[in-house]
Design a protein around this motif. Structure first.
Motif, PDB file in Angstrom:
ATOM      1  N   THR A  99      25.865 -33.584  13.007  1.00 10.25           N
ATOM      2  CA  THR A  99      24.806 -32.976  13.818  1.00 10.25           C
ATOM      3  C   THR A  99      24.524 -31.539  13.388  1.00 10.25           C
ATOM      4  O   THR A  99      23.371 -31.112  13.356  1.00 10.25           O
ATOM      5  N   GLU A 100      25.576 -30.804  13.042  1.00 13.25           N
ATOM      6  CA  GLU A 100      25.392 -29.417  12.597  1.00 13.25           C
ATOM      7  C   GLU A 100      24.720 -29.372  11.228  1.00 13.25           C
ATOM      8  O   GLU A 100      23.870 -28.519  10.972  1.00 13.25           O
TER       9      GLU A 100
ATOM     10  N   GLU B 151      21.052 -30.068  11.812  1.00 12.61           N
ATOM     11  CA  GLU B 151      20.408 -28.880  12.401  1.00 12.61           C
ATOM     12  C   GLU B 151      20.147 -27.820  11.344  1.00 12.61           C
ATOM     13  O   GLU B 151      19.065 -27.223  11.295  1.00 12.61           O
TER      14      GLU B 151
ATOM     15  N   ARG C  36      17.333 -28.849   8.937  1.00 11.86           N
ATOM     16  CA  ARG C  36      16.043 -28.739   9.624  1.00 11.86           C
ATOM     17  C   ARG C  36      15.605 -27.278   9.727  1.00 11.86           C
ATOM     18  O   ARG C  36      14.449 -26.954   9.480  1.00 11.86           O
ATOM     19  N   HIS C  37      16.552 -26.424  10.096  1.00 15.33           N
ATOM     20  CA  HIS C  37      16.237 -25.001  10.225  1.00 15.33           C
ATOM     21  C   HIS C  37      15.825 -24.413   8.868  1.00 15.33           C
ATOM     22  O   HIS C  37      14.826 -23.698   8.769  1.00 15.33           O
TER      23      HIS C  37
END
Length: 194
Positions: free
Chosen positions: A177-178, A181, A184-185
């Motif tokens: 999940t990290e 993230e 995506r960022h």
């Protein structure tokens, strides 16, 4: 007075401690000067360089096919990250062996094929492997076992941007999940800048 001095020193050290957290869970490698050379062969024996991945985001890791846990877990996580980002960021997964003596092209093809049909597996001779590992600051060494040997190696997933430059590093225990993230960022920031 000594107690007061000790307390002040502790507060001062705390204030000078870790830098404020950045926007990423992983390590931001934007601007580093390493990770620029990747001259190896694919499982068919065709030469592959970093330039062959220009225009793509690449999740790169080093490992070997006899690895009992770390390497398969890393590849599985990479496929989970790619699946999570499928509609947003096309992500190429590349696996480089640090055990070219045992990891032939055919063995590598079977190994990565178990995780997905389009994972790129790369190998080289001893010198090529050493040079590429050094270029990415990856260390590895043979460790004798009772029946053969294992490979002790750096386990990190590198994210390479479409410009061929290192952007992020994810540790082995980084949750999927990290990683998702962070990518995506990064892609959002890159598109905003571009």
């Amino acid at each position: 007075m000594r107690l007061l001095s000790a307390c002040c020193l502790v507060l001062l050290l705390a204030a000078c401690g870790a830098p404020p957290p950045g926007p990423y869970h992983g390590t931001d490698l934007s601007g580093v000067s390493y990770g620029r050379t990747l001259d190896l062969e694919d499982v068919q024996g065709r030469p592959v360089t970093l330039g062959d991945f220009r225009g793509e985001y690449v999740l790169l890791s080093f490992g070997y096919t006899h690895c009992p846990e770390v390497c398969p877990t890393s590849l599985l996580k990479a496929t989970q990250v790619r699946r999570a980002l499928a509609d947003e960021v096309p992500l190429r997964i590349v696996f480089v062996t640090v055990d070219p003596r045992r990891d032939t092209g055919a063995i590598l093809a079977d190994y990565v094929g178990a995780f997905g049909p389009d994972i790129v597996a790369l190998r080289g001779d001893d010198m090529q492997t050493r040079l590429v590992a050094q270029a990415f600051r990856v260390t590895y060494r043979e460790v004798p076992t009772s029946s053969s040997y294992a490979m002790d190696h750096t386990m990190v997933n590198y994210l390479i941007g479409p410009d061929g430059r290192l952007r992020l590093a994810f540790q082995y225990d980084q949750p999927v999940t990290e990683m998702v993230e962070d990518i995506r960022h990064l892609v959002g920031v890159s598109h905003a800048d571009g």
